[in-house]
Motif scaffolding. Sequence first.
Motif, mmCIF file in Angstrom:
data_model
loop_
_atom_site.group_PDB
_atom_site.id
_atom_site.type_symbol
_atom_site.label_atom_id
_atom_site.label_comp_id
_atom_site.label_asym_id
_atom_site.label_seq_id
_atom_site.Cartn_x
_atom_site.Cartn_y
_atom_site.Cartn_z
ATOM 1 N N SER A 51 -89.447 62.457 149.633
ATOM 2 C CA SER A 51 -89.867 62.015 150.964
ATOM 3 C C SER A 51 -91.064 62.792 151.479
ATOM 4 C CB SER A 51 -88.707 62.126 151.943
ATOM 5 O OG SER A 51 -88.326 63.467 152.102
ATOM 6 N N GLY A 87 -80.187 65.357 142.949
ATOM 7 C CA GLY A 87 -80.214 63.997 143.485
ATOM 8 C C GLY A 87 -80.000 63.942 144.986
ATOM 9 N N ALA A 88 -80.608 64.876 145.708
ATOM 10 C CA ALA A 88 -80.576 64.821 147.179
ATOM 11 C C ALA A 88 -81.344 63.581 147.630
ATOM 12 C CB ALA A 88 -81.217 66.081 147.771
ATOM 13 N N GLN A 120 -82.477 72.494 158.376
ATOM 14 C CA GLN A 120 -81.280 71.735 158.013
ATOM 15 C C GLN A 120 -80.309 72.651 157.286
ATOM 16 O OE1 GLN A 120 -82.155 67.709 157.067
ATOM 17 N NE2 GLN A 120 -80.728 67.691 155.371
ATOM 18 N N LYS A 178 -75.863 69.361 134.187
ATOM 19 C CA LYS A 178 -74.625 69.956 133.671
ATOM 20 C C LYS A 178 -73.409 69.581 134.509
ATOM 21 C CE LYS A 178 -74.570 74.184 136.250
ATOM 22 N NZ LYS A 178 -74.695 75.596 136.367
ATOM 23 N N ARG A 224 -84.239 72.528 140.002
ATOM 24 C CA ARG A 224 -83.833 73.930 140.042
ATOM 25 C C ARG A 224 -82.968 74.313 138.849
ATOM 26 N NH1 ARG A 224 -83.120 76.495 145.485
ATOM 27 N NH2 ARG A 224 -82.530 74.428 146.159
ATOM 28 N N GLY A 225 -82.377 73.325 138.186
ATOM 29 C CA GLY A 225 -81.580 73.603 136.997
ATOM 30 C C GLY A 225 -82.376 74.291 135.888
HETATM 31 C C1 FAD Z 1 -86.937 67.111 155.496
HETATM 32 C C2 FAD Z 1 -86.714 67.397 154.052
HETATM 33 C C3 FAD Z 1 -87.636 66.937 153.131
HETATM 34 C C4 FAD Z 1 -87.429 67.162 151.775
HETATM 35 N N1 FAD Z 1 -88.319 66.653 150.875
HETATM 36 C C5 FAD Z 1 -88.043 66.726 149.558
HETATM 37 C C6 FAD Z 1 -88.876 66.100 148.583
HETATM 38 O O1 FAD Z 1 -89.886 65.470 148.911
HETATM 39 N N2 FAD Z 1 -88.535 66.208 147.284
HETATM 40 C C7 FAD Z 1 -87.416 66.888 146.867
HETATM 41 O O2 FAD Z 1 -87.157 66.938 145.657
HETATM 42 N N3 FAD Z 1 -86.629 67.513 147.751
HETATM 43 C C8 FAD Z 1 -86.910 67.449 149.088
HETATM 44 N N4 FAD Z 1 -86.098 68.086 149.975
HETATM 45 C C9 FAD Z 1 -85.051 69.000 149.460
HETATM 46 C C10 FAD Z 1 -83.787 68.303 149.016
HETATM 47 O O3 FAD Z 1 -82.921 68.158 150.118
HETATM 48 C C11 FAD Z 1 -83.045 69.143 147.951
HETATM 49 O O4 FAD Z 1 -82.784 70.418 148.473
HETATM 50 C C12 FAD Z 1 -83.826 69.283 146.652
HETATM 51 O O5 FAD Z 1 -84.267 68.014 146.195
HETATM 52 C C13 FAD Z 1 -82.947 69.930 145.617
HETATM 53 O O6 FAD Z 1 -83.713 70.171 144.452
HETATM 54 P P1 FAD Z 1 -82.980 70.292 143.030
HETATM 55 O O7 FAD Z 1 -82.204 69.078 142.770
HETATM 56 O O8 FAD Z 1 -84.010 70.695 142.037
HETATM 57 O O9 FAD Z 1 -82.050 71.563 143.247
HETATM 58 P P2 FAD Z 1 -80.475 71.674 143.397
HETATM 59 O O10 FAD Z 1 -79.987 70.804 144.465
HETATM 60 O O11 FAD Z 1 -80.182 73.114 143.463
HETATM 61 O O12 FAD Z 1 -79.907 71.071 142.036
HETATM 62 C C14 FAD Z 1 -80.013 71.690 140.813
HETATM 63 C C15 FAD Z 1 -79.239 70.841 139.811
HETATM 64 O O13 FAD Z 1 -79.406 71.392 138.517
HETATM 65 C C16 FAD Z 1 -78.181 71.316 137.831
HETATM 66 N N5 FAD Z 1 -78.227 72.363 136.806
HETATM 67 C C17 FAD Z 1 -78.164 73.703 136.986
HETATM 68 N N6 FAD Z 1 -78.286 74.320 135.806
HETATM 69 C C18 FAD Z 1 -78.416 73.374 134.857
HETATM 70 C C19 FAD Z 1 -78.577 73.385 133.453
HETATM 71 N N7 FAD Z 1 -78.638 74.534 132.787
HETATM 72 N N8 FAD Z 1 -78.673 72.212 132.809
HETATM 73 C C20 FAD Z 1 -78.615 71.034 133.481
HETATM 74 N N9 FAD Z 1 -78.478 70.966 134.814
HETATM 75 C C21 FAD Z 1 -78.383 72.114 135.503
HETATM 76 C C22 FAD Z 1 -77.124 71.519 138.880
HETATM 77 O O14 FAD Z 1 -75.889 70.938 138.476
HETATM 78 C C23 FAD Z 1 -77.735 70.790 140.076
HETATM 79 O O15 FAD Z 1 -77.315 69.448 140.114
HETATM 80 C C24 FAD Z 1 -86.301 67.887 151.340
HETATM 81 C C25 FAD Z 1 -85.390 68.362 152.272
HETATM 82 C C26 FAD Z 1 -85.582 68.110 153.617
HETATM 83 C C27 FAD Z 1 -84.548 68.589 154.582
#
Ligand code: FAD
Lengths: 256, 322
Positions: free
Chosen positions: B253, B270-271, A119, B289, B211-212
């Motif tokens: 998921s 929040g994906a 994706q 943030k 990831r934050g």
């Molecule tokens: C088929 C499929 C299945 C998937 N299954 C899952 C699943 O089961 N679970 C799942 O979680 N994901 C899943 N994903 C991945 C999902 O699409 C996202 O990529 C993932 O959830 C992103 O993780 P994240 O929010 O930690 O990272 P990011 O999207 O990178 O977000 C990081 C966030 O941290 C914030 N941030 C950064 N630094 C700081 C700071 N110092 N203080 C406060 N906030 C900060 C940013 O503003 C951002 O909002 C799947 C994807 C696909 C395509």
Amino acid sequence: MKIIVAIKQVPERDAQIRIDAAGKWIEESGLQYALNESDAYALEEALQLKEKHGGEVVVLTAGPERVGPTIREALAKGADRAIHIDCADLNKLDALGVARLLAAAVKPENPDLVLTGLQSDDLGQGQTGVILAELLSLPHSTLILHVDKTDAGLTVKRELEEGWFQTIELPAPAVLTIQSGGNKLRYATLMGIKRAKTKEVRVVTAAELAVDAAPVVVLERVALPQKQKSTQMLTGSPKEAAAALVEKLKFEARVL
Amino acid sequence: MSGILVVIEERDGHVSRASWEAIAAGQKLATLAGQPMNAVVLGAKTEQSAAEVASKALAKVVRIEHPLLAAYTADGFTLALQQFFAAEKPDYVVFPHTYQVRDYTPKLATRLGQALIGDVTAIADGPVFTRQLMQGRLNGSYRPTGSGPCFVSVQAGAFRADEAQSGSAQITVFTPAIELAQIRTRPSERFRGAAQTVDLGAAQRIVGVGRGIKDAANLPLVQELATALGAELGASRPICDFGWLAMERQIGSSGQTIAPKLYIALGISGAIQHLVGIKGSQCVVAINKDPDAPIFEAADYGIVGDLMEVVPALTEAVKAAQ
Ligand SMILES: Cc1cc2nc3c(=O)[nH]c(=O)nc-3n(C[C@H](O)[C@H](O)[C@H](O)COP(=O)(O)OP(=O)(O)OC[C@H]3O[C@@H](n4cnc5c(N)ncnc54)[C@H](O)[C@@H]3O)c2cc1C
Ligand SMILES: Nc1ncnc2c1ncn2[C@@H]1O[C@H](COP(=O)(O)O)[C@@H](O)[C@H]1O
């Protein structure tokens, strides 16, 4: 094994996103770009397969001139050469149009395996790899975490929902869309970065590939999502916000 | 037949929840387009599911049955539906956006010169379909311009399963011509990953880290908050992909589904794939943030700020309140 990996350059994750003046896409000027996340895992899987079985890893991307550094990054990590389909107006194409371009470039290469990410982080269509397989008349499987080459073809580990998995056997050549997390990603070494400068990047224009790219689906407008939920935002210094939150959790939500 | 066709997916011999949502979406589309709606179930034994679906307001439910459809394969399902469409010519085909649908519908659409509008969250007059872009940070409006059937899959939770209207549909059978040699993939039975030692599904309080957090070295900060709250630690996918936390702590998921009293999401964007896993939470707190992060849309309480500063403050405040 000759492996082609389709890679896409996408806006960097933390990039500030603004909608363009026409309201049809995001404002691209000043944006930072990076390699799409699942494509990095696809590239890693390809490099590991090459290390095991020998052969060649070719990265393939369709995009405007700015994709250059992303191609170099893939070459620095260990891809042998690259094909760049120079296409300035990628956003005017639908997934079928993009896949047709990619297919036209893959066909003459006769690869043993084609990998894509599952994706893209910008459009999030999750379909380009599957369309590519159909256009090339190849079998495919999606959401793949691990690839084994066997005498008969390939055995792959496929992710299902809610923590389940499945093994799929399929003949090669095939197209696989790679899910994140199957491997640990490597970094480019200094040596790799140096070598990348001398590796071949063949540029073909979209026009040269002469495919029918008239869209059957059009992205008409982009907009910020409307807020539906009234979230209580707690403000002030971190200390004040934290104290206010604990109050709320204790006396309003009653979950502490 | 023309009209709207909803393709039903089974789970454990019954119509899946996502399929009921697809029916609700199909009914919306049928109203907008002023067209009748039908449904199909595919498999080797479809009697049970067909009977379940026939209780909804549909003109017709078709059982597409063949022994080679017992196990899902992209080749088998594509062939079966391709033949059915050739006979029945639907104008719109609606699917639930599941892993199975992701696996074969782009292939099916391509075969008919069409492109799927995937993971749709809303349908408006036109029809115009809304789907998310940039991981939920933007919405895109898509309009089909092709001449063949329009393929649409709908996002989990976007349409309400209980809004699918009741009725009583006629049931028919369609037998596709499929041969074993046409099916190129051999799927195994499904299996679970390594034994689960944490049951996030039963936890009453969960702190989720995304990831934050930037670096595994920062995890103790989050662990301290979890300990102060008596909470389990969960994570978004990248954190588990990187090996920073065990895969069994992944929420979403492809991971665990949770239903705690309190879920605190730290540095998680929040994906949708994460959000579907936390829907059952009673109270959601988001700390991020980015004030526009989609996670805030799912949260009851939010703090915009750097988690490196807010989390220690929160740990202190929790301890002080005990
Ligand atoms: C088929 C499929 C299945 C998937 N299954 C899952 C699943 O089961 N679970 C799942 O979680 N994901 C899943 N994903 C991945 C999902 O699409 C996202 O990529 C993932 O959830 C992103 O993780 P994240 O929010 O930690 O990272 P990011 O999207 O990178 O977000 C990081 C966030 O941290 C914030 N941030 C950064 N630094 C700081 C700071 N110092 N203080 C406060 N906030 C900060 C940013 O503003 C951002 O909002 C799947 C994807 C696909 C395509
Ligand atoms: N313009 C492109 N150039 C090369 N590969 C692409 C391009 N667009 C999509 N892909 C590949 O297809 C995958 C899925 O993209 P999408 O269907 O847009 O979600 C990506 O992860 C890439 O591997």
